[in-house]
Scaffold this motif. Structure first.
Motif, PDB file in Angstrom:
ATOM      1  N   GLU A 191      -1.283   3.698  -1.807  1.00 29.56           N
ATOM      2  CA  GLU A 191      -2.180   4.176  -1.770  1.00 29.56           C
ATOM      3  C   GLU A 191      -1.763   5.258  -0.897  1.00 29.56           C
ATOM      4  O   GLU A 191      -2.737   6.743  -0.334  1.00 29.56           O
ATOM      5  CB  GLU A 191      -3.045   3.319  -1.655  1.00 29.56           C
ATOM      6  CG  GLU A 191      -4.015   2.847  -2.286  1.00 29.56           C
ATOM      7  CD  GLU A 191      -2.893   1.856  -2.797  1.00 29.56           C
ATOM      8  OE1 GLU A 191      -3.492   0.403  -3.426  1.00 29.56           O
ATOM      9  OE2 GLU A 191      -1.517   1.046  -2.469  1.00 29.56           O
ATOM     10  N   GLY A 226       0.995  -1.255  -0.139  1.00 28.40           N
ATOM     11  CA  GLY A 226      -0.009   0.456  -0.017  1.00 28.40           C
ATOM     12  C   GLY A 226       0.382   1.700  -0.124  1.00 28.40           C
ATOM     13  O   GLY A 226       0.378   2.814   0.265  1.00 28.40           O
ATOM     14  N   ARG A 229      -2.478  -0.134  -9.187  1.00 24.30           N
ATOM     15  CA  ARG A 229      -2.748   0.078  -8.119  1.00 24.30           C
ATOM     16  C   ARG A 229      -3.224   1.586  -7.870  1.00 24.30           C
ATOM     17  O   ARG A 229      -3.482   2.195  -7.435  1.00 24.30           O
ATOM     18  CB  ARG A 229      -1.731  -0.137  -6.962  1.00 24.30           C
ATOM     19  CG  ARG A 229      -1.485  -1.787  -6.726  1.00 24.30           C
ATOM     20  CD  ARG A 229      -2.404  -1.864  -6.267  1.00 24.30           C
ATOM     21  NE  ARG A 229      -2.339  -2.071  -4.789  1.00 24.30           N
ATOM     22  CZ  ARG A 229      -2.625  -2.882  -3.897  1.00 24.30           C
ATOM     23  NH1 ARG A 229      -2.436  -3.684  -3.590  1.00 24.30           N
ATOM     24  NH2 ARG A 229      -1.910  -2.004  -2.429  1.00 24.30           N
ATOM     25  N   ALA A 285      -6.728   2.789  -7.086  1.00 23.58           N
ATOM     26  CA  ALA A 285      -6.748   4.483  -5.754  1.00 23.58           C
ATOM     27  C   ALA A 285      -7.622   5.874  -6.861  1.00 23.58           C
ATOM     28  O   ALA A 285      -7.605   6.950  -6.148  1.00 23.58           O
ATOM     29  CB  ALA A 285      -5.442   5.078  -5.589  1.00 23.58           C
ATOM     30  N   ASP A 302      -3.143   9.275  -0.002  1.00 24.71           N
ATOM     31  CA  ASP A 302      -3.569   9.649   1.083  1.00 24.71           C
ATOM     32  C   ASP A 302      -3.436  10.771   1.787  1.00 24.71           C
ATOM     33  O   ASP A 302      -3.719  12.111   2.137  1.00 24.71           O
ATOM     34  CB  ASP A 302      -4.211   8.742   2.130  1.00 24.71           C
ATOM     35  CG  ASP A 302      -5.126   7.916   1.717  1.00 24.71           C
ATOM     36  OD1 ASP A 302      -5.466   8.210   0.642  1.00 24.71           O
ATOM     37  OD2 ASP A 302      -4.558   6.767   1.687  1.00 24.71           O
TER      38      ASP A 302
END
Length: 255
Positions: A137, A134, A207, A211, A141
């Motif tokens: 991501e 991750g 990915r 996202a 974020d």
């Protein structure tokens, strides 16, 4: 000496670079522009190489920042030069001008991010483990926490080991299939029984898209087969004692 992303290059007030081996002073297996502070290269050579990279990025050497990478999903928000030891993380984000944030790599995927409207940038080190757990991501974020909007983020996938060079064993494949059976699309059979060829760049793109980042530029360079780049796997296959590392960086120019 560098590769660039056309999408990132179109953003005003932004500098970025995917550095090659060209233009440095390191010798031997590190020949060229080795920026790896964790390598066994002469520290003075690495310092000079990084000074040259900082100069191209338009910042002072102490303002070209990279973390102590640990193949994690961890992200650090950067506001200025490090005080004390470098943080242990695999991604950096900032909205501070005049700082170049970078990642080191020698087969793993360097991903540079920018939201032109919010003036927020990021850099992530995405090897298979970081990508799977991750880090991409987490970077997105963290950028949003600084005011970015993932719909407005541009991501550039830099030089990394490509599928035709990336043979993996059955345990590796099982790890990805256990996480999501759909990951099977990123593997094709190898000529060796019980092995497969892994598409790291494709997995990273998926990915990012999942996202919500859809403006993606893939440089398309293979670090293993292209001698202009350092490659951990190539160094292992050649029985070399160590290998150099690239720095790939992005910066908001001071206005």
């Amino acid at each position: 000496m560098t590769f660039g992303s056309s999408l990132l290059a179109a953003i005003p007030g932004l500098r970025h670079a995917f550095f090659t081996r060209e233009g440095g002073i390191s010798k031997g297996v590190y020949q060229g522009l080795n920026g790896g502070l964790g390598s066994n290269d002469d520290p003075a050579s690495v310092a000079e190489n990084r000074r040259r990279m900082a100069e191209q990025m338009g910042v002072a050497p102490e303002r070209l920042l990279s973390a102590h990478q640990i193949h994690s999903p961890d992200v650090v928000v950067v506001t200025g030069p490090w005080r004390g030891d470098k943080p242990r993380a695999d991604a950096l984000v900032t909205r501070t001008e005049g700082i170049a944030i970078g990642v080191t790599a020698a087969d793993c995927g360097p991903i540079l991010f920018a939201d032109a409207s919010a003036r927020v940038i990021g850099a992530a080190h995405a090897g298979w483990k970081g990508a799977l757990t991750g880090v991409l991501e987490s970077t997105i974020d963290a950028m949003e926490n600084l005011g970015a909007d993932r719909c407005g983020i541009v991501a550039a996938i830099g030089p990394l080991i490509r599928q035709h060079s990336y043979e993996v064993g059955s345990e590796f494949v099982e790890r990805f299939l256990d996480a999501d059976a759909g990951n099977a699309v990123f593997f094709i059979p190898s000529t060796r029984a019980g092995h497969a060829m892994f598409d790291l760049a494709g997995f990273i793109r998926m990915r990012l898209e999942n996202a919500g980042v859809l403006m993606i530029d893939d440089i398309g360079v293979d670090t293993y087969s292209d001698e202009r780049f350092y490659s951990y796997r190539r160094s292992v296959h050649r029985n070399e004692p160590d290998y150099g590392r690239h720095v790939h960086a992005i910066a908001l120019a001071s206005e």
